[in-house]
Design an enzyme around this catalytic site. Sequence first.
Site, PDB file in Angstrom:
ATOM      1  CD  GLU A  24      -2.796  -0.466   2.644  1.00 39.97           C
ATOM      2  OE1 GLU A  24      -3.131  -1.466   3.261  1.00 39.97           O
ATOM      3  OE2 GLU A  24      -3.021   0.695   3.036  1.00 39.97           O
TER       4      GLU A  24
ATOM      5  CB  CYS B  53       2.128  -2.459  16.741  1.00 41.45           C
ATOM      6  SG  CYS B  53       3.871  -2.040  16.676  1.00 41.45           S
TER       7      CYS B  53
ATOM      8  N   GLY C 271       5.422  -2.203   7.306  1.00 44.45           N
ATOM      9  CA  GLY C 271       6.827  -2.514   7.522  1.00 44.45           C
ATOM     10  C   GLY C 271       7.472  -1.602   8.541  1.00 44.45           C
ATOM     11  CD  GLU C 272      10.758  -0.252  12.648  1.00 46.50           C
ATOM     12  OE1 GLU C 272       9.798   0.104  13.325  1.00 46.50           O
ATOM     13  OE2 GLU C 272      11.691   0.518  12.324  1.00 46.50           O
TER      14      GLU C 272
ATOM     15  CB  SER D  62       7.227   6.051  11.134  1.00 46.12           C
ATOM     16  OG  SER D  62       6.565   5.440  12.195  1.00 46.12           O
TER      17      SER D  62
ATOM     18  CB  SER E 105       5.379   3.938  16.752  1.00 44.80           C
ATOM     19  OG  SER E 105       5.213   4.199  15.404  1.00 44.80           O
ATOM     20  CG  LEU E 106       6.226   7.033  23.334  1.00 46.81           C
ATOM     21  CD1 LEU E 106       7.549   6.301  23.532  1.00 46.81           C
ATOM     22  CD2 LEU E 106       6.341   8.463  23.874  1.00 46.81           C
TER      23      LEU E 106
ATOM     24  CG  ASN F  38      -7.463   4.702  11.359  1.00 44.84           C
ATOM     25  OD1 ASN F  38      -8.528   5.135  10.972  1.00 44.84           O
ATOM     26  ND2 ASN F  38      -6.301   5.271  11.078  1.00 44.84           N
TER      27      ASN F  38
ATOM     28  CB  CYS G 212      -0.784   1.542   8.192  1.00 43.12           C
ATOM     29  SG  CYS G 212       0.475   0.323   8.215  1.00 43.12           S
TER      30      CYS G 212
HETATM   31  S1  SF4 Z   1       3.891  -1.450  10.507  1.00 44.44           S
HETATM   32 FE1  SF4 Z   1       4.582  -0.119  12.187  1.00 44.44          FE
HETATM   33  S2  SF4 Z   1       2.820  -0.011  13.571  1.00 44.44           S
HETATM   34 FE2  SF4 Z   1       2.477  -1.760  12.205  1.00 44.44          FE
HETATM   35  S3  SF4 Z   1       3.292  -3.541  13.343  1.00 44.44           S
HETATM   36 FE3  SF4 Z   1       4.920  -2.749  12.023  1.00 44.44          FE
HETATM   37  S4  SF4 Z   1       6.077  -1.357  13.335  1.00 44.44           S
HETATM   38 FE4  SF4 Z   1       4.105  -1.707  14.345  1.00 44.44          FE
END
Ligand code: SF4
Length: 347
Positions: free
Chosen positions: A92, A116, A161-162, A193, A216-217, A292, A335
């Site tokens: 996406e 997460c 993705g991280e 991020s 992302s806290l 969301n 997302c």
């Molecule tokens: S895309 Fe970002 S918010 Fe989603 S699981 Fe991965 S690190 Fe966490």
Amino acid sequence: MSDKHVLLGMGQEELKTLLKSLGQPAFRAGQVLAWLNKGVPFEEMTNLPKSLRESLRETCVDLPMSIHQTFPSRKDDTVKFLFSCLDGNIIEGVLMHYHYGYSLCISTQVGCKMGCAFCASTLSGCVRSLTAAEMLSQVLLANRFLGEKGHVGHIVLMGSGEPLDNYDNVVAFLRMVNAEDGLNISLRNISLSTCGLVPQMERLSCEGLPVTLSISLHAPNDQIRRQIMPIANTYAIDELMDAVRAYVRKTGRRVVFEYALIDQLNSRPEHARELARLVSGLQCHVNLIPLNHVDEHSLRPASPESVQLFLKTLEEKHVSATIRREMGSDIGGACGQLRRSVLEGKA
Ligand code: SF4
């Protein structure tokens, strides 16, 4: 999968060999690469002989990705993209129109393994990491989509993705997209991020790539953070904050903390006060995100009143904070949601 050569992502030497097989001198490789990095189609590569442009069109594809489907919002100018990779994977991207221009949110992996609890991207784990060329292709394809209307001037690495779990490819992408002979997008217009991979944050601060780091806290302490973010079991908030302070010191950039407000978990005024203590003295901004809803998760968004009270409490403590404007909420806002609904045949 097509048996044509995919040019973006090829090294200079590989491209020279390919062009040699088409009877071309080595210097053509640099010319072709410069056009590719700008997203110019073969027919518009004006300093190449017409015969070469034709053979490139017949034997090669320029980008390792294409637009699979677009979903324009009916509420604003936001457009969600589904991009298809050559191996059939779907990812996406989101194009948003702000007063300062177009901003594209790109994906860095197919899925995510970080787990997460509020995120749809992670529900099926991480399929694979994207290459630097696949990340650049998302920007180039969005520019093609925009055509005369404009071009992408800001990028956020905040899709699925991280980014720091795909460190080398992400750093290579940042250099490509910032290259003077490519799109030349300023690093100051790029936000990355992360859920808080401390060693990679430290490494990034030494790369000479002063992008805005967005953390992302989502919790003011370890006890709450561990309930929603598995990474908090590896790196405690104190370690994370040390890495953030080091990033600010080395890059001189202000950091952004992302904080999704979740009902009954992290959205009370005492949490706001705890958060204010945590970030006090730091050059930072807090982005409050109305959660969301993701069908597969039981977490509920905090009420609009709690969101306002949280913001007010932070402001009273002199923390710079805003509530993130919801864009494209009618097109699978969270997302990973849109990709998921496509994979499940619902889109
Ligand atoms: S895309 Fe970002 S918010 Fe989603 S699981 Fe991965 S690190 Fe966490």
